[in-house]
Design a protein around this motif. Structure first.
Motif, short mmCIF file in Angstrom:
data_model
loop_
_atom_site.label_atom_id
_atom_site.label_comp_id
_atom_site.label_asym_id
_atom_site.label_seq_id
_atom_site.Cartn_x
_atom_site.Cartn_y
_atom_site.Cartn_z
N GLY A 227 3.64 2.63 7.36
CA GLY A 227 4.72 1.68 7.36
C GLY A 227 4.33 0.18 7.32
O GLY A 227 5.02 -0.85 6.70
N ASP A 228 3.48 0.06 8.54
CA ASP A 228 2.80 -1.44 8.61
C ASP A 228 2.14 -1.70 7.36
O ASP A 228 2.15 -3.05 6.92
N LEU A 229 1.29 -0.85 6.79
CA LEU A 229 0.47 -1.28 5.70
C LEU A 229 1.31 -1.60 4.63
O LEU A 229 1.28 -2.78 3.87
N ALA A 230 2.57 -0.96 4.37
CA ALA A 230 3.61 -1.21 3.30
C ALA A 230 4.11 -2.53 3.31
O ALA A 230 4.57 -3.39 2.46
N ALA A 231 4.49 -2.62 4.73
CA ALA A 231 5.14 -4.10 5.11
C ALA A 231 4.34 -5.30 4.79
O ALA A 231 4.62 -6.38 4.07
N SER A 256 -13.62 5.07 -2.18
CA SER A 256 -13.95 6.06 -2.91
C SER A 256 -13.23 6.92 -3.72
O SER A 256 -13.60 7.40 -4.68
N ASP A 257 -11.87 6.81 -3.56
CA ASP A 257 -10.94 7.41 -4.50
C ASP A 257 -9.82 6.48 -4.93
O ASP A 257 -8.74 7.17 -5.43
N LEU A 258 -9.59 5.42 -4.27
CA LEU A 258 -8.15 4.45 -4.52
C LEU A 258 -7.06 5.34 -4.14
O LEU A 258 -6.06 4.86 -4.56
N GLN A 259 -7.17 6.06 -3.12
CA GLN A 259 -5.98 6.59 -2.32
C GLN A 259 -5.66 5.64 -1.28
O GLN A 259 -6.44 5.08 -0.74
N PRO A 260 -4.44 5.73 -0.68
CA PRO A 260 -4.14 4.85 0.51
C PRO A 260 -4.75 5.32 1.46
O PRO A 260 -4.82 6.65 1.95
N ALA A 262 -5.73 6.27 5.46
CA ALA A 262 -5.09 6.52 6.74
C ALA A 262 -5.23 5.61 7.89
O ALA A 262 -5.73 4.56 7.69
N ALA A 263 -4.41 5.53 8.76
CA ALA A 263 -4.45 4.62 10.02
C ALA A 263 -5.71 4.61 10.61
O ALA A 263 -6.32 3.32 10.93
N THR A 264 -6.30 5.62 10.87
CA THR A 264 -7.84 5.68 11.47
C THR A 264 -8.89 4.88 10.64
O THR A 264 -9.64 4.26 11.40
N GLU A 265 -8.50 4.93 9.28
CA GLU A 265 -9.50 4.07 8.59
C GLU A 265 -9.07 2.53 8.61
O GLU A 265 -10.11 1.70 8.41
N LEU A 266 -7.71 2.28 8.58
CA LEU A 266 -7.38 0.83 8.89
C LEU A 266 -7.85 0.25 10.17
O LEU A 266 -8.21 -0.68 10.27
N ALA A 267 -8.04 1.17 11.26
CA ALA A 267 -8.46 0.76 12.49
C ALA A 267 -9.67 0.40 12.52
O ALA A 267 -10.09 -0.55 13.30
N GLY A 268 -10.63 1.01 11.59
CA GLY A 268 -12.01 0.31 11.54
C GLY A 268 -12.29 -0.50 10.51
O GLY A 268 -13.71 -1.00 10.32
#
Length: 299
Positions: A227-231, A256-260, A262-268
């Motif tokens: 939700g935060d990413l979409a905002a 790698s694949d142009l998929q959204p 995950a929050a763990t990936e955004l955290a890094g």
């Protein structure tokens, strides 16, 4: 530089080489294209470029007929950049009959982002590139190399996976985006911009970098986050549209694949440079006046 317009003559010339290095283009060349040629030169035993405006990748309302064609200038630039062979076929030479056999890339990669707003685009791209690969590399003894710009990141990823899936003896290389001093990604379509639009055009790159920075500054706890990413994406779109743009998308995806992500990936995620070292990228496509521009920013 040798120039060939016919497939048999090009094949006869390339038969003496073991591993061509190839740069496909649609002409109207700029410094970004020439950088691809420079990257290709040490990869093979001859450097080949092509110029062909591919009707299959244009929608009926798009700019196929008006796409800039600057053949003589392109030839001079290619020769100065060290290109040794140019293949410039006519449409009847490359498509002597309607191209009913086509390469259909997987929907999960090709029907989003550019594919959503330009349906059939990647089918047209894959089909012409497959055909060009068969022409350029069909007789090579050691396979070959092809270089594509990563400004068109989704296209580069689609073509790289196509080569892997079909086990083609071609190594696909990606070249970093070439930019003007103010950050605008170099593109043949920049020629459509008026002086005022050219001054404004850099805002697409700035919007992508700002989106990446906003996500890097966010405190991600690893739970949720979509939700935060979409905002953040919606806010970036609204800010660009407020400047007079018509935005198709501004979004963040995995490299790698142009998929959204995950929050763990955004955290890094980290920002600070446009390079291949990052795991995420912000991508955007928007229309300024009558010109549609695309760009991306890896972080």
């Amino acid at each position: 530089m040798r120039i060939f317009h016919r497939i048999p003559e090009l094949r006869a010339h390339l038969a003496r080489f073991d591993r061509p290095a190839f740069v496909p283009t649609m002409g109207n060349l700029h410094a970004g294209h020439l950088a691809l040629v420079q990257q290709a030169r040490p990869l093979g035993d001859t450097t080949v470029a092509s110029i062909f405006v591919n009707r299959l990748q244009f929608l009926p309302h798009e700019d196929f007929d008006s796409y800039p064609r600057t053949f003589e200038t392109d030839c001079a630039q290619l020769e100065a950049a060290g290109c040794e062979v140019l293949f410039a076929p006519s449409e009847p030479e490359l498509y002597p009959q309607p191209q009913r056999y086509k390469v259909q890339p997987p929907a999960e990669l090709a029907d989003m982002l550019e594919g959503q707003f330009r349906p059939g685009f990647f089918t047209g791209v894959c089909t012409v590139v497959m055909k060009l690969f068969q022409i350029v590399f069909g007789q090579s003894k050691g396979g070959g190399h092809a270089v594509f710009g990563q400004k068109d990141y989704q296209q580069w990823l689609v073509l790289r996976q196509m080569v892997q899936q079909f086990a083609l003896p071609v190594t696909v290389h990606g070249a970093p985006t070439e930019r003007a001093p103010d950050g605008l990604a170099l593109s043949s379509r920049n020629a459509y911009l008026s002086a005022a639009e050219r001054a404004e055009a850099v805002q697409l790159n700035r919007a992508l970098r700002s989106l990446a920075q906003a996500l890097a500054d966010e405190k991600w706890d690893g739970a949720g986050g979509a939700g935060d990413l979409a905002a953040q994406e919606q806010q970036a779109v609204a800010q660009l549209n407020a400047r007079g743009w018509q935005t198709d998308y501004l979004t963040v995806r995995r490299c790698s694949d142009l998929q959204p992500p995950a929050a763990t990936e955004l955290a890094g995620c980290r920002t600070g440079q446009d390079s291949q070292a990052g795991q995420l990228l912000a991508l955007g496509a928007a229309r300024l006046g009558r010109t549609r521009l695309i760009d991306n920013w890896v972080f």
